[in-house]
Design a protein around this motif. Sequence first.
Motif, PDB file in Angstrom:
ATOM      1  N   THR A 143       0.850  -1.183   0.000  1.00  0.00           N
ATOM      2  CA  THR A 143       0.000   0.000   0.000  1.00  0.00           C
ATOM      3  C   THR A 143       0.885   1.232   0.000  1.00  0.00           C
ATOM      4  N   GLU A 144       0.283   2.398  -0.011  1.00  0.00           N
ATOM      5  CA  GLU A 144       1.057   3.633  -0.003  1.00  0.00           C
ATOM      6  C   GLU A 144       1.710   3.876   1.351  1.00  0.00           C
ATOM      7  N   GLU A 145       1.337   3.097   2.375  1.00  0.00           N
ATOM      8  CA  GLU A 145       1.901   3.316   3.697  1.00  0.00           C
ATOM      9  C   GLU A 145       2.660   2.121   4.257  1.00  0.00           C
ATOM     10  N   ALA A 146       2.432   0.894   3.709  1.00  0.00           N
ATOM     11  CA  ALA A 146       3.081  -0.264   4.312  1.00  0.00           C
ATOM     12  C   ALA A 146       3.204  -1.397   3.290  1.00  0.00           C
ATOM     13  N   ILE A 147       4.126  -2.306   3.599  1.00  0.00           N
ATOM     14  CA  ILE A 147       4.294  -3.536   2.833  1.00  0.00           C
ATOM     15  C   ILE A 147       4.227  -4.702   3.812  1.00  0.00           C
ATOM     16  N   VAL A 148       3.398  -5.697   3.463  1.00  0.00           N
ATOM     17  CA  VAL A 148       3.315  -6.918   4.267  1.00  0.00           C
ATOM     18  C   VAL A 148       3.836  -8.064   3.404  1.00  0.00           C
ATOM     19  N   ASP A 149       4.889  -8.714   3.891  1.00  0.00           N
ATOM     20  CA  ASP A 149       5.510  -9.807   3.146  1.00  0.00           C
ATOM     21  C   ASP A 149       5.197 -11.136   3.858  1.00  0.00           C
ATOM     22  N   ILE A 150       4.765 -12.119   3.080  1.00  0.00           N
ATOM     23  CA  ILE A 150       4.421 -13.439   3.616  1.00  0.00           C
ATOM     24  C   ILE A 150       5.303 -14.474   2.920  1.00  0.00           C
ATOM     25  N   ASN A 151       5.935 -15.305   3.696  1.00  0.00           N
ATOM     26  CA  ASN A 151       6.703 -16.387   3.090  1.00  0.00           C
ATOM     27  C   ASN A 151       6.598 -17.634   3.968  1.00  0.00           C
ATOM     28  N   GLY A 152       6.846 -18.776   3.334  1.00  0.00           N
ATOM     29  CA  GLY A 152       6.737 -20.048   4.039  1.00  0.00           C
ATOM     30  C   GLY A 152       6.154 -21.102   3.124  1.00  0.00           C
ATOM     31  N   TRP A 153       5.464 -22.076   3.705  1.00  0.00           N
ATOM     32  CA  TRP A 153       4.932 -23.169   2.913  1.00  0.00           C
ATOM     33  C   TRP A 153       3.661 -23.732   3.531  1.00  0.00           C
ATOM     34  N   VAL A 154       2.906 -24.401   2.684  1.00  0.00           N
ATOM     35  CA  VAL A 154       1.712 -25.142   3.094  1.00  0.00           C
ATOM     36  C   VAL A 154       1.874 -26.554   2.541  1.00  0.00           C
ATOM     37  N   ASN A 155       1.895 -27.545   3.440  1.00  0.00           N
ATOM     38  CA  ASN A 155       2.115 -28.929   3.049  1.00  0.00           C
ATOM     39  C   ASN A 155       0.757 -29.638   2.933  1.00  0.00           C
TER      40      ASN A 155
ATOM     41  N   ILE B 287       0.942 -26.171   8.190  1.00  0.00           N
ATOM     42  CA  ILE B 287       1.108 -24.794   7.721  1.00  0.00           C
ATOM     43  C   ILE B 287       2.313 -24.184   8.431  1.00  0.00           C
ATOM     44  N   ASN B 288       3.107 -23.455   7.686  1.00  0.00           N
ATOM     45  CA  ASN B 288       4.240 -22.719   8.278  1.00  0.00           C
ATOM     46  C   ASN B 288       4.459 -21.448   7.466  1.00  0.00           C
ATOM     47  N   LEU B 289       3.797 -20.363   7.878  1.00  0.00           N
ATOM     48  CA  LEU B 289       3.875 -19.079   7.186  1.00  0.00           C
ATOM     49  C   LEU B 289       4.365 -17.996   8.138  1.00  0.00           C
ATOM     50  N   ARG B 290       5.254 -17.140   7.622  1.00  0.00           N
ATOM     51  CA  ARG B 290       5.764 -15.995   8.382  1.00  0.00           C
ATOM     52  C   ARG B 290       5.243 -14.722   7.730  1.00  0.00           C
ATOM     53  N   VAL B 291       4.542 -13.918   8.513  1.00  0.00           N
ATOM     54  CA  VAL B 291       3.958 -12.671   8.026  1.00  0.00           C
ATOM     55  C   VAL B 291       4.763 -11.517   8.613  1.00  0.00           C
ATOM     56  N   LYS B 292       5.423 -10.742   7.726  1.00  0.00           N
ATOM     57  CA  LYS B 292       6.310  -9.667   8.174  1.00  0.00           C
ATOM     58  C   LYS B 292       5.820  -8.333   7.621  1.00  0.00           C
ATOM     59  N   PRO B 293       5.255  -7.479   8.479  1.00  0.00           N
ATOM     60  CA  PRO B 293       4.805  -6.160   8.037  1.00  0.00           C
ATOM     61  C   PRO B 293       5.939  -5.124   8.174  1.00  0.00           C
ATOM     62  N   GLU B 294       6.048  -4.182   7.203  1.00  0.00           N
ATOM     63  CA  GLU B 294       7.015  -3.081   7.236  1.00  0.00           C
ATOM     64  C   GLU B 294       6.293  -1.807   6.830  1.00  0.00           C
ATOM     65  N   THR B 295       6.531  -0.717   7.592  1.00  0.00           N
ATOM     66  CA  THR B 295       5.895   0.554   7.275  1.00  0.00           C
ATOM     67  C   THR B 295       6.780   1.375   6.356  1.00  0.00           C
ATOM     68  N   LYS B 296       6.137   2.297   5.615  1.00  0.00           N
ATOM     69  CA  LYS B 296       6.869   3.221   4.754  1.00  0.00           C
ATOM     70  C   LYS B 296       7.016   4.592   5.408  1.00  0.00           C
TER      71      LYS B 296
ATOM     72  N   TYR C 168       3.536 -15.597  13.051  1.00  0.00           N
ATOM     73  CA  TYR C 168       3.534 -16.867  12.335  1.00  0.00           C
ATOM     74  C   TYR C 168       2.134 -17.475  12.325  1.00  0.00           C
ATOM     75  N   VAL C 169       1.847 -18.118  11.218  1.00  0.00           N
ATOM     76  CA  VAL C 169       0.659 -18.961  11.116  1.00  0.00           C
ATOM     77  C   VAL C 169       1.172 -20.389  10.968  1.00  0.00           C
ATOM     78  N   LYS C 170       0.953 -21.192  11.996  1.00  0.00           N
ATOM     79  CA  LYS C 170       1.447 -22.559  12.000  1.00  0.00           C
ATOM     80  C   LYS C 170       0.324 -23.514  12.414  1.00  0.00           C
ATOM     81  N   GLY C 171       0.685 -24.794  12.537  1.00  0.00           N
ATOM     82  CA  GLY C 171      -0.297 -25.788  12.962  1.00  0.00           C
ATOM     83  C   GLY C 171      -0.799 -26.607  11.784  1.00  0.00           C
ATOM     84  N   THR C 172      -2.021 -27.111  11.909  1.00  0.00           N
ATOM     85  CA  THR C 172      -2.633 -27.952  10.883  1.00  0.00           C
ATOM     86  C   THR C 172      -3.833 -27.251  10.279  1.00  0.00           C
ATOM     87  N   PHE C 173      -4.358 -27.840   9.195  1.00  0.00           N
ATOM     88  CA  PHE C 173      -5.531 -27.250   8.557  1.00  0.00           C
ATOM     89  C   PHE C 173      -6.711 -27.198   9.522  1.00  0.00           C
TER      90      PHE C 173
END
Length: 697
Positions: free
Chosen positions: A585-597, A603-612, A624-629
């Motif tokens: 967005t014009e004010e922030a970037i949210v980066d998500i990386n990881g995997w879904v098996n 589930i193993n996802l890392r959500v990293k927000p950064e402001t501008k 983090y978003v982890k655990g099972t479905f």
Amino acid sequence: MTAQHPQPDAQASSQHKRPLSRAAKITLSIVGVLVAIPVIAIIILLTFDWNRVKPWLNAKVSEAIERPFAIVGDLSVHWERPSDTIIPGQRTWRDHIPWPHLYANDVHVGNPAGLPQQDMASVRQFSFSLNPFALLSHTINIPVLRFDGPRVDLLRTDATHYNWVYKHEKKESKWELDLERLVLSRGVVHFKDAVTKADVTADVDTLSNDPTYGIAWKLRGTYNGVEVGGGGKAGAVLSLQDQDAPFPVQADMHGGPYRVALEGTVTRPAKLEGLDLQLKLAGPSMARLYDLTGVVLPETPAFSTAGHLTGSIGEEGKSRWTYDKFTGKVGESDINGSLSFAAQKPRNKLTANIQSHQLRFVDLGPLVGADSNADKKKRGVDAVQPDSKALPVEKFHTEKWKVLDADVKFSADRIIKTANLPLSKLQTHLVMNNGVLTLNPLNFNFAGGTINSHIKLDGSGGRGKDGDTIKATLDATARQIKVKQLFPQVEKIQQATAGDIYAETKLSATGDSVAEMLAKSNGEVKGLVSQGVVSKLLLEEAGLNVGNIIVTKLFGDKQVKLNCLASDLAVTNGVANTRTFVLDTEEAIVDINGWVNLNNEQINLRVKPETKELRLFTLRTPFYVKGTFKKPELSLDKKVLAIKGGAAAALAVVAAPIAALIPLINTGPGHDSPCNALLAQARAKPQAPPPGKTAKH
């Protein structure tokens, strides 16, 4: 002496007494023989003991039908005038001539070789009259064939040994059998089948005061381990010559939870070419009707239908049936339409056009085994779904796919869902051809947009070395999905208008269930949202910007321009890895990386927000978003949070309180946006290898 002359009269008399000539004697002899032969024949026929021919007759019939035949009781022939064939007011000289009427008592027909040597059929008495005049034109005309007290025992010991089929080469003959009517009386029909585990008896009785039906029957026994019962009625006289004379039938039967009710007529019983019935069917799943009908139908919830069935068997088993104008319910969904079945080579064919005005989405679950174990038991399959698994593990029965080809069109006007799933319409065209099933298209109206997909499940190859039965491909496209409609209960999204979602996926896989195919899938998933707006408050809460949350809640929310949301996932052997997953967005970037098996449903996802821009009181930290479905978990990155919290505490000891805020201030990475590159990458068409091959990413 006077001479005496003979008198004229005496002379004439002596001349008349002359011996007959040789020719005259021969002529009289021939006439006498011709008169004597039929007289003697009639006398013999009237006095002959027909029981003497039983051994010869039993042997000849046994040889002809290739199974034991015996007339145990009395065999007699009576000569009677044919009262059954006389039309009132049209009596002719032939009607005064008696016809032979044959009566055979205690007749038995055994099983063919290879089966237990017992009766296949027996009858207390059968009788018929024979038209002697039809014999002159090589026709065996039997106006009425009567069975009194018949018993029929149908038996099947395995898939290839059964007693109700007469296999014999059809030889050309100058003689033709003309059987006009069949009259049945009280009797028993018993059916025992080791294949379907059936042991069913029908007790037949005669009705004397019913103007429509002449016989009634009651059903009792078991079928595939469940109790069956019911009853019905039928006409007492079956016309085999007048093809337009309707033979009435009515039945109402049940087998466990399944019910079949029918009423109508058979107008061409000799070839079963004229079935015209009102038919009702009900049961826990349409798939269980295969043993009864031989038609492969999908797994469904409990169903009930009522419609008009017409059809014929035809020659060489080429039957055709149409179930027209039927209505009913599958689960809580209504259905209507028409269905036709044709027995043909190389495979039977099912054609259908089905509509639903109101489809409950959960009723589609049994199609892929996505219903609960309790519901599986209700429709007659094993409760195979583990409590820990979210993806359906119930197997597809591809061994039946080659039995039947299909061409089925299905549409639903409105879709009802218990969850907040914004589906509104469904349209699909299912084609089964030699074990290959395609859904092309399988389209939904979804959240204000559309999802168009093409699915191919190739079950024609059978089970391979790795145990897989199906080679599957999925090609799906989502267009103009409204974020606002996708999350109707999230108030903060409703307060702002967001952009549309566009997505494409292409996957290939092998397996025999949804869970196994996803666990072995390969391909790509791409999606993007551009040129929209999103709620600032939603972003602030996601980034844990405490100060800005307070300010926003005190002075109101505002819309933040969304530059883009782009995702690019690579799926390899059932694991979806994020190559790109960024919200800008014009004010922030949210980066998500990881995997879904998709194999172990982890589930193993890392959500990293950064402001501008500069933020005060930010506890911005990856989470983090982890655990099972079935049990996903959300947690913060405690290490980063501890570093920021520890630095703030140390500064608080030696500096002014404002200094303690310095570690919590995030100036952001700047104003440069990666959207152009991200959107270009996301717009690239996804790729997938052939089923069973690993993707190279």
